[in-house]
Design a protein around this motif. Structure first.
Motif, PDB file in Angstrom:
ATOM      1  N   GLY A 158     -22.979  18.274  80.550  1.00 13.72           N
ATOM      2  CA  GLY A 158     -21.845  18.570  79.672  1.00 13.72           C
ATOM      3  C   GLY A 158     -22.178  19.691  78.708  1.00 13.72           C
ATOM      4  N   GLY A 159     -21.749  19.518  77.438  1.00 14.28           N
ATOM      5  CA  GLY A 159     -22.130  20.439  76.381  1.00 14.28           C
ATOM      6  C   GLY A 159     -21.518  21.818  76.448  1.00 14.28           C
ATOM      7  N   VAL A 160     -20.460  21.993  77.228  1.00 20.44           N
ATOM      8  CA  VAL A 160     -19.821  23.307  77.349  1.00 20.44           C
ATOM      9  C   VAL A 160     -19.092  23.651  76.054  1.00 20.44           C
ATOM     10  CG1 VAL A 160     -17.903  24.519  78.494  1.00 20.44           C
ATOM     11  CG2 VAL A 160     -19.582  23.247  79.852  1.00 20.44           C
ATOM     12  N   LEU A 161     -19.170  24.910  75.636  1.00 20.25           N
ATOM     13  CA  LEU A 161     -18.352  25.412  74.536  1.00 20.25           C
ATOM     14  C   LEU A 161     -17.066  25.946  75.149  1.00 20.25           C
ATOM     15  CD1 LEU A 161     -18.375  26.194  71.384  1.00 20.25           C
ATOM     16  CD2 LEU A 161     -18.677  28.512  72.244  1.00 20.25           C
ATOM     17  N   ARG A 162     -15.963  25.322  74.822  1.00 19.71           N
ATOM     18  CA  ARG A 162     -14.668  25.777  75.340  1.00 19.71           C
ATOM     19  C   ARG A 162     -13.934  26.551  74.250  1.00 19.71           C
ATOM     20  NH1 ARG A 162     -10.857  22.152  79.057  1.00 19.71           N
ATOM     21  NH2 ARG A 162     -12.381  23.032  80.522  1.00 19.71           N
ATOM     22  N   ILE A 163     -13.569  27.792  74.569  1.00 18.81           N
ATOM     23  CA  ILE A 163     -12.828  28.648  73.650  1.00 18.81           C
ATOM     24  C   ILE A 163     -11.367  28.688  74.097  1.00 18.81           C
ATOM     25  CG2 ILE A 163     -12.615  30.964  72.664  1.00 18.81           C
ATOM     26  CD1 ILE A 163     -15.569  31.409  73.241  1.00 18.81           C
ATOM     27  N   PHE A 164     -10.461  28.621  73.118  1.00 24.86           N
ATOM     28  CA  PHE A 164      -9.025  28.697  73.367  1.00 24.86           C
ATOM     29  C   PHE A 164      -8.506  30.000  72.747  1.00 24.86           C
ATOM     30  CE2 PHE A 164     -10.428  24.356  72.988  1.00 24.86           C
ATOM     31  CZ  PHE A 164      -9.778  23.659  73.993  1.00 24.86           C
ATOM     32  N   PRO A 165      -8.700  31.151  73.409  1.00 19.55           N
ATOM     33  CA  PRO A 165      -8.349  32.437  72.790  1.00 19.55           C
ATOM     34  C   PRO A 165      -6.864  32.491  72.428  1.00 19.55           C
ATOM     35  CG  PRO A 165      -9.634  32.749  74.807  1.00 19.55           C
ATOM     36  CD  PRO A 165      -9.206  31.319  74.777  1.00 19.55           C
ATOM     37  N   ASP A 175     -14.833  28.677  79.303  1.00 25.15           N
ATOM     38  CA  ASP A 175     -15.899  27.680  79.228  1.00 25.15           C
ATOM     39  C   ASP A 175     -17.252  28.389  79.267  1.00 25.15           C
ATOM     40  OD1 ASP A 175     -14.128  25.612  79.074  1.00 25.15           O
ATOM     41  OD2 ASP A 175     -14.292  25.033  81.187  1.00 25.15           O
ATOM     42  N   ILE A 176     -18.007  28.260  78.182  1.00 27.35           N
ATOM     43  CA  ILE A 176     -19.314  28.910  78.047  1.00 27.35           C
ATOM     44  C   ILE A 176     -20.397  27.845  78.158  1.00 27.35           C
ATOM     45  CG2 ILE A 176     -20.747  30.430  76.663  1.00 27.35           C
ATOM     46  CD1 ILE A 176     -18.071  31.682  77.459  1.00 27.35           C
ATOM     47  N   LYS A 177     -21.217  27.935  79.191  1.00 29.20           N
ATOM     48  CA  LYS A 177     -22.310  26.988  79.365  1.00 29.20           C
ATOM     49  C   LYS A 177     -23.468  27.376  78.427  1.00 29.20           C
ATOM     50  CE  LYS A 177     -21.070  26.326  84.215  1.00 29.20           C
ATOM     51  NZ  LYS A 177     -21.493  26.483  85.627  1.00 29.20           N
ATOM     52  N   PRO A 178     -24.104  26.402  77.777  1.00 23.14           N
ATOM     53  CA  PRO A 178     -25.148  26.694  76.781  1.00 23.14           C
ATOM     54  C   PRO A 178     -26.514  26.922  77.422  1.00 23.14           C
ATOM     55  CG  PRO A 178     -24.792  24.349  76.881  1.00 23.14           C
ATOM     56  CD  PRO A 178     -23.809  24.956  77.854  1.00 23.14           C
ATOM     57  N   VAL A 179     -26.588  27.884  78.332  1.00 30.20           N
ATOM     58  CA  VAL A 179     -27.807  28.069  79.119  1.00 30.20           C
ATOM     59  C   VAL A 179     -28.851  28.882  78.355  1.00 30.20           C
ATOM     60  CG1 VAL A 179     -26.572  27.855  81.298  1.00 30.20           C
ATOM     61  CG2 VAL A 179     -26.890  30.130  80.283  1.00 30.20           C
ATOM     62  N   PHE A 180     -30.088  28.690  78.717  1.00 24.73           N
ATOM     63  CA  PHE A 180     -31.233  29.314  78.053  1.00 24.73           C
ATOM     64  C   PHE A 180     -31.096  30.838  77.985  1.00 24.73           C
ATOM     65  CE2 PHE A 180     -35.512  31.240  78.480  1.00 24.73           C
ATOM     66  CZ  PHE A 180     -36.072  30.794  77.289  1.00 24.73           C
ATOM     67  N   ASP A 181     -31.401  31.399  76.800  1.00 21.37           N
ATOM     68  CA  ASP A 181     -31.459  32.841  76.542  1.00 21.37           C
ATOM     69  C   ASP A 181     -30.094  33.516  76.656  1.00 21.37           C
ATOM     70  OD1 ASP A 181     -32.955  35.018  75.678  1.00 21.37           O
ATOM     71  OD2 ASP A 181     -33.472  35.681  77.705  1.00 21.37           O
ATOM     72  N   ARG A 182     -29.033  32.773  76.376  1.00 21.59           N
ATOM     73  CA  ARG A 182     -27.678  33.347  76.342  1.00 21.59           C
ATOM     74  C   ARG A 182     -27.234  33.485  74.899  1.00 21.59           C
ATOM     75  NH1 ARG A 182     -23.127  30.738  80.009  1.00 21.59           N
ATOM     76  NH2 ARG A 182     -23.907  32.387  81.427  1.00 21.59           N
ATOM     77  N   ARG A 187      -8.364  33.529  65.917  1.00 18.89           N
ATOM     78  CA  ARG A 187      -8.269  34.057  67.280  1.00 18.89           C
ATOM     79  C   ARG A 187      -9.058  33.214  68.273  1.00 18.89           C
ATOM     80  NH1 ARG A 187      -9.713  40.246  65.760  1.00 18.89           N
ATOM     81  NH2 ARG A 187     -10.777  39.156  64.050  1.00 18.89           N
ATOM     82  N   ASN A 188     -10.013  32.401  67.778  1.00 13.62           N
ATOM     83  CA  ASN A 188     -10.890  31.664  68.690  1.00 13.62           C
ATOM     84  C   ASN A 188     -11.113  30.211  68.290  1.00 13.62           C
ATOM     85  OD1 ASN A 188     -11.716  33.597  70.777  1.00 13.62           O
ATOM     86  ND2 ASN A 188     -12.675  34.731  69.092  1.00 13.62           N
ATOM     87  N   PRO A 189     -10.080  29.368  68.347  1.00 16.16           N
ATOM     88  CA  PRO A 189     -10.362  27.933  68.241  1.00 16.16           C
ATOM     89  C   PRO A 189     -11.316  27.545  69.370  1.00 16.16           C
ATOM     90  CG  PRO A 189      -7.999  28.378  68.143  1.00 16.16           C
ATOM     91  CD  PRO A 189      -8.664  29.651  68.574  1.00 16.16           C
ATOM     92  N   HIS A 190     -12.217  26.605  69.095  1.00 17.22           N
ATOM     93  CA  HIS A 190     -13.193  26.227  70.112  1.00 17.22           C
ATOM     94  C   HIS A 190     -13.699  24.812  69.861  1.00 17.22           C
ATOM     95  CE1 HIS A 190     -15.328  28.084  66.727  1.00 17.22           C
ATOM     96  NE2 HIS A 190     -16.362  27.312  67.029  1.00 17.22           N
ATOM     97  N   GLU A 191     -14.316  24.236  70.889  1.00 17.73           N
ATOM     98  CA  GLU A 191     -14.863  22.894  70.797  1.00 17.73           C
ATOM     99  C   GLU A 191     -16.173  22.829  71.572  1.00 17.73           C
ATOM    100  OE1 GLU A 191     -11.829  20.506  72.611  1.00 17.73           O
ATOM    101  OE2 GLU A 191     -12.543  20.895  74.656  1.00 17.73           O
ATOM    102  N   VAL A 192     -17.036  21.902  71.173  1.00 19.44           N
ATOM    103  CA  VAL A 192     -18.232  21.594  71.945  1.00 19.44           C
ATOM    104  C   VAL A 192     -17.971  20.278  72.653  1.00 19.44           C
ATOM    105  CG1 VAL A 192     -20.694  21.102  71.905  1.00 19.44           C
ATOM    106  CG2 VAL A 192     -19.739  22.793  70.320  1.00 19.44           C
ATOM    107  N   GLN A 193     -17.957  20.326  73.972  1.00 16.01           N
ATOM    108  CA  GLN A 193     -17.697  19.117  74.738  1.00 16.01           C
ATOM    109  C   GLN A 193     -18.921  18.189  74.718  1.00 16.01           C
ATOM    110  OE1 GLN A 193     -16.246  20.553  78.538  1.00 16.01           O
ATOM    111  NE2 GLN A 193     -14.277  21.126  77.654  1.00 16.01           N
ATOM    112  N   PRO A 194     -18.722  16.900  74.946  1.00 14.30           N
ATOM    113  CA  PRO A 194     -19.822  15.931  74.835  1.00 14.30           C
ATOM    114  C   PRO A 194     -21.064  16.339  75.618  1.00 14.30           C
ATOM    115  CG  PRO A 194     -17.741  14.796  75.116  1.00 14.30           C
ATOM    116  CD  PRO A 194     -17.448  16.251  75.301  1.00 14.30           C
ATOM    117  N   SER A 195     -22.219  16.167  74.982  1.00 14.19           N
ATOM    118  CA  SER A 195     -23.506  16.528  75.586  1.00 14.19           C
ATOM    119  C   SER A 195     -24.265  15.268  75.974  1.00 14.19           C
ATOM    120  CB  SER A 195     -24.344  17.352  74.598  1.00 14.19           C
ATOM    121  OG  SER A 195     -23.675  18.541  74.235  1.00 14.19           O
TER     122      SER A 195
END
Length: 245
Positions: free
Chosen positions: A163-170, A178-185, A194-202
């Motif tokens: 899980g743990g995706v950062l979802r942006i609602f532009p 959907d932005i995955k929280p991958v290493f070195d990103r 302009r950018n409401p967003h949420e962190v989905q359950p990790s």
């Protein structure tokens, strides 16, 4: 710790002009992969994990909690604020210096000449117990934050499992990102509405470092409003005390 070698200024100019600035103008956000490389990124991760093991991370707070909203239901991360100059945070400081340079180049190209300062770094961990962060806007009350930068530190991250995706609602766009929280990103996006967003359950420990870059004029005005509000409250309290005595 490995020797940390930053990219050249020319590399940052190219990255800003060809990728970050066009993406911010068109979409309002931009992910950049492979920012530091395995060695330097690994050094940052080691320092963040050591902060976690040492018990430095504490529950994050809600800036403006809505009535009846439980903090744990809204925000499940644990955080610590660092400048990057502390002993044991040298690699974090190196990362911040690199982001500073990149944002400076982007600000000039975007005509955002009033971006001249930033926050300390918020080192965060969402523990793997389903913790997340409900949909929100970073700068919802003109507090000065203009650009949000998040650096992710999660090796072998599988969004399907973890899980743990950062979802942006532009704002105004017919899609979500959907932005995955991958290493070195590194992820950059506008901090305002302009950018409401949420962190989905990790469901695994999810590490990230966030900094906010300020519009100096809006920031100064926000500080003036805060001072005026504080003085008004103090005067009101003083008047109430005098009346009751």
């Amino acid at each position: 710790m490995p020797v940390l070698c930053p990219p050249s200024n020319w590399d940052l100019e190219l990255l800003a002009r060809q990728r970050v600035v066009p993406a911010l103008r068109t979409h309002g956000f931009c992910p950049v992969d492979g920012l530091l490389g395995a060695a330097a990124g690994g050094a940052v991760l080691e320092q963040v994990q050591e902060m976690h093991r040492a018990g430095m991370l504490q529950e994050g707070r809600l800036a403006s909690p809505a009535a009846g909203l439980n903090r744990r239901n809204a925000r499940g991360d644990r955080i610590v604020w660092v400048s990057g100059s502390e002993l044991g945070a040298e690699a974090v400081g190196f990362l911040l210096g690199l982001i500073d340079r990149l944002v400076s180049v982007c600000a000039r190209s975007l005509g955002e000449g009033t971006i001249r300062e930033r926050s300390k770094a918020m080192v965060a961990c969402y523990p793997g117990n389903g913790a997340g962060y409900l949909k929100h806007v970073d700068n919802h009350n003109s507090d000065g934050r203009r650009i949000t930068c998040i650096y992710y530190l999660n090796k072998d991250w599988d969004a399907t499992e973890h899980g743990g995706v950062l979802r942006i609602f532009p704002e105004g766009k017919p899609y979500v990102a959907d932005i995955k929280p991958v290493f070195d990103r590194l992820l950059l996006f506008w901090s305002d509405k302009r950018n409401p967003h949420e962190v989905q359950p990790s469901y695994a420990d999810r590490y990230a470092i966030t900094v906010w870059y300020f519009d100096s004029e809006e920031r100064a005005e926000a500080k003036r409003r805060f001072r005026a509000l504080t003085e008004s409250m103090e005067q009101s309290s003083s008047s109430s005390s005098s009346s009751s005595s």
